[in-house]
Scaffold this active site. Sequence first.
Site, PDB file in Angstrom:
ATOM      1  N   THR A  92       9.029  -4.695  11.644  1.00 47.49           N
ATOM      2  CA  THR A  92       9.438  -5.498  10.480  1.00 47.49           C
ATOM      3  C   THR A  92      10.940  -5.355  10.200  1.00 47.49           C
ATOM      4  O   THR A  92      11.572  -6.290   9.734  1.00 47.49           O
ATOM      5  CB  THR A  92       8.628  -5.100   9.225  1.00 47.49           C
ATOM      6  OG1 THR A  92       8.511  -3.679   9.163  1.00 47.49           O
ATOM      7  CG2 THR A  92       7.236  -5.709   9.250  1.00 47.49           C
ATOM      8  N   ASP A 109       6.053   4.875  -1.685  1.00 44.99           N
ATOM      9  CA  ASP A 109       7.372   5.520  -1.573  1.00 44.99           C
ATOM     10  C   ASP A 109       8.454   4.899  -2.446  1.00 44.99           C
ATOM     11  O   ASP A 109       9.597   5.365  -2.448  1.00 44.99           O
ATOM     12  CB  ASP A 109       7.823   5.533  -0.107  1.00 44.99           C
ATOM     13  CG  ASP A 109       7.758   4.140   0.535  1.00 44.99           C
ATOM     14  OD1 ASP A 109       7.998   3.139  -0.168  1.00 44.99           O
ATOM     15  OD2 ASP A 109       7.459   4.065   1.752  1.00 44.99           O
ATOM     16  N   GLN A 153       0.851  -1.200   0.000  1.00 44.84           N
ATOM     17  CA  GLN A 153       0.000   0.000   0.000  1.00 44.84           C
ATOM     18  C   GLN A 153       0.882   1.243   0.000  1.00 44.84           C
ATOM     19  O   GLN A 153       0.385   2.356  -0.089  1.00 44.84           O
ATOM     20  CB  GLN A 153      -0.886   0.019   1.255  1.00 44.84           C
ATOM     21  CG  GLN A 153      -1.839  -1.157   1.332  1.00 44.84           C
ATOM     22  CD  GLN A 153      -2.456  -1.286   2.728  1.00 44.84           C
ATOM     23  OE1 GLN A 153      -3.520  -0.727   3.001  1.00 44.84           O
ATOM     24  NE2 GLN A 153      -1.809  -2.015   3.604  1.00 44.84           N
ATOM     25  N   CYS A 173       0.038  12.253 -17.060  1.00 45.80           N
ATOM     26  CA  CYS A 173      -0.195  13.583 -17.628  1.00 45.80           C
ATOM     27  C   CYS A 173      -1.663  13.968 -17.492  1.00 45.80           C
ATOM     28  O   CYS A 173      -2.558  13.184 -17.822  1.00 45.80           O
ATOM     29  CB  CYS A 173       0.217  13.576 -19.102  1.00 45.80           C
ATOM     30  SG  CYS A 173      -0.186  15.136 -19.902  1.00 45.80           S
ATOM     31  N   PRO A 190       4.371  -4.359  15.599  1.00 38.97           N
ATOM     32  CA  PRO A 190       4.703  -4.207  17.022  1.00 38.97           C
ATOM     33  C   PRO A 190       3.520  -3.791  17.885  1.00 38.97           C
ATOM     34  O   PRO A 190       3.526  -3.996  19.087  1.00 38.97           O
ATOM     35  CB  PRO A 190       5.763  -3.097  17.022  1.00 38.97           C
ATOM     36  CG  PRO A 190       5.520  -2.336  15.776  1.00 38.97           C
ATOM     37  CD  PRO A 190       4.964  -3.305  14.772  1.00 38.97           C
ATOM     38  N   HIS A 193      -1.617   1.097  -4.275  1.00 40.79           N
ATOM     39  CA  HIS A 193      -2.047   2.494  -4.052  1.00 40.79           C
ATOM     40  C   HIS A 193      -1.226   3.467  -4.909  1.00 40.79           C
ATOM     41  O   HIS A 193      -1.251   4.673  -4.666  1.00 40.79           O
ATOM     42  CB  HIS A 193      -1.960   2.860  -2.562  1.00 40.79           C
ATOM     43  CG  HIS A 193      -3.024   2.190  -1.726  1.00 40.79           C
ATOM     44  ND1 HIS A 193      -3.117   2.320  -0.363  1.00 40.79           N
ATOM     45  CD2 HIS A 193      -4.064   1.384  -2.088  1.00 40.79           C
ATOM     46  CE1 HIS A 193      -4.159   1.616   0.086  1.00 40.79           C
ATOM     47  NE2 HIS A 193      -4.738   1.036  -0.942  1.00 40.79           N
TER      48      HIS A 193
HETATM   49  P1  OAD Z   1      -1.606   2.713   9.087  1.00 35.05           P
HETATM   50  O1  OAD Z   1      -0.963   3.975   9.526  1.00 35.05           O
HETATM   51  O2  OAD Z   1      -3.077   2.625   9.150  1.00 35.05           O
HETATM   52  O3  OAD Z   1      -1.019   1.518   9.961  1.00 35.05           O
HETATM   53  C1  OAD Z   1       0.359   1.369  10.174  1.00 35.05           C
HETATM   54  C2  OAD Z   1       0.596   0.088  10.937  1.00 35.05           C
HETATM   55  O4  OAD Z   1       2.005  -0.094  11.031  1.00 35.05           O
HETATM   56  C3  OAD Z   1       0.042   0.092  12.365  1.00 35.05           C
HETATM   57  O5  OAD Z   1      -0.704  -1.088  12.573  1.00 35.05           O
HETATM   58  C4  OAD Z   1       1.314   0.114  13.229  1.00 35.05           C
HETATM   59  O6  OAD Z   1       1.135  -0.627  14.432  1.00 35.05           O
HETATM   60  C5  OAD Z   1       2.314  -0.559  12.314  1.00 35.05           C
HETATM   61  N1  OAD Z   1       3.730  -0.218  12.563  1.00 35.05           N
HETATM   62  C6  OAD Z   1       4.263   0.940  13.031  1.00 35.05           C
HETATM   63  N2  OAD Z   1       5.616   0.864  13.043  1.00 35.05           N
HETATM   64  C7  OAD Z   1       5.951  -0.368  12.554  1.00 35.05           C
HETATM   65  C8  OAD Z   1       7.187  -1.049  12.321  1.00 35.05           C
HETATM   66  N3  OAD Z   1       8.354  -0.483  12.559  1.00 35.05           N
HETATM   67  N4  OAD Z   1       7.126  -2.318  11.811  1.00 35.05           N
HETATM   68  C9  OAD Z   1       5.938  -2.912  11.551  1.00 35.05           C
HETATM   69  N5  OAD Z   1       4.745  -2.321  11.757  1.00 35.05           N
HETATM   70  C10 OAD Z   1       4.738  -1.062  12.257  1.00 35.05           C
HETATM   71  O7  OAD Z   1      -1.038   2.396   7.624  1.00 35.05           O
HETATM   72  P2  OAD Z   1      -1.642   1.418   6.511  1.00 35.05           P
HETATM   73  O8  OAD Z   1      -2.251   0.219   7.132  1.00 35.05           O
HETATM   74  O9  OAD Z   1      -0.578   1.214   5.508  1.00 35.05           O
HETATM   75  O10 OAD Z   1      -4.110   4.918   1.785  1.00 35.05           O
HETATM   76  O11 OAD Z   1      -2.774   2.338   5.900  1.00 35.05           O
HETATM   77  C11 OAD Z   1      -3.448   1.920   4.755  1.00 35.05           C
HETATM   78  C12 OAD Z   1      -3.808   3.061   3.880  1.00 35.05           C
HETATM   79  O12 OAD Z   1      -4.456   4.092   4.654  1.00 35.05           O
HETATM   80  C13 OAD Z   1      -2.632   3.806   3.272  1.00 35.05           C
HETATM   81  O13 OAD Z   1      -2.107   3.172   2.137  1.00 35.05           O
HETATM   82  C14 OAD Z   1      -3.245   5.125   2.914  1.00 35.05           C
HETATM   83  C15 OAD Z   1      -4.024   5.389   4.181  1.00 35.05           C
HETATM   84  O14 OAD Z   1      -5.116   6.209   4.063  1.00 35.05           O
HETATM   85  C16 OAD Z   1      -4.319   5.897   0.899  1.00 35.05           C
HETATM   86  O15 OAD Z   1      -3.840   6.999   1.055  1.00 35.05           O
HETATM   87  C17 OAD Z   1      -5.173   5.505  -0.270  1.00 35.05           C
END
Ligand code: OAD
Length: 263
Positions: A252, A107, A104, A130, A235, A122
């Site tokens: 991770t 970067d 998702q 464009c 975590p 995503h």
């Molecule tokens: P979230 O910010 O919702 O969740 C991040 C997760 O990473 C949480 O469950 C944390 O506990 C975990 N976390 C934090 N540090 C970590 C580490 N060092 N190692 C492993 N896990 C860790 O992010 P996403 O689930 O990616 O979409 O969010 C999904 C989507 O919501 C994104 O792609 C974005 C957002 O709105 C769009 O913008 C379309």
Amino acid sequence: MSLIASAAELISRSRYAVAVCGAGVSAESGIDTFRDPGGVWDRLDPMMVGTPDGLVNALNTHGKLLKRFFSGLLKTLETAQPNPGHLALAALEEKGMLGTVITQNIDNLHQEAGSQHVLDVHGNLFAFECLGCHHHQKFDRAAVLPAMRATLDTMTQFDLNAAKQLLPVCDRCNAPMRPDVVMFGESVKKLPEAFSAVGQCDLLMVLGTSGTVYPVAGFPSTAKQSGAKIVVINPMEDAFSHLSDLYLPLKTGEALPAILELL
Ligand code: OAD
């Protein structure tokens, strides 16, 4: 057996392993997650900057706030490098132990770590479309960020027209190009390939995601229904505790290199 050893054993036994990644995988590269305390959605309203109409409107009404946000984002991207978690995933793929990364994250760090088979559902911040002729073009990080930084630093006022000046220009029709990233309400990318990978895998590693945003949040249950084992590394939480066969409450960037070392 330790959690790390159990995860390594599940990977070594699997025929086709897939990783589903979220913002947590890039956290150790210095990129903020969305929903952790202090994350992006703590500072900005997703409806304001996460939808095309909201963003256009906000650029004209909250220029100062958005300039601060873009400037911070640029600073993060200028220094972000793949972390040991990204590198371990690329190494697992190279060893033939990981088939596909579904991410998702926008970067580009999985690709920069060396992962070959990445489905960035995503979108990707360095892929542009464009706004005139819809031509798609991928740019190198180094070709995009310095130009954006130089332009942003000269701007005294920030609004929609100023933001357009930050965008690269299409070499076919000279119109501005927008980053090819998915905003709320837009279609997720590479979905047939992602569903196919999730449906065929016998091991799904769910890494650093809160499991809030669909369709990706539904992938673990789809994989489980097809008989796959589910390993969650996070975590803070196991959002898939009702499905997971193994939960590692670890970062991770720490867990994946340790698993790799056993393989
Ligand atoms: P979230 O910010 O919702 O969740 C991040 C997760 O990473 C949480 O469950 C944390 O506990 C975990 N976390 C934090 N540090 C970590 C580490 N060092 N190692 C492993 N896990 C860790 O992010 P996403 O689930 O990616 O979409 O969010 C999904 C989507 O919501 C994104 O792609 C974005 C957002 O709105 C769009 O913008 C379309």
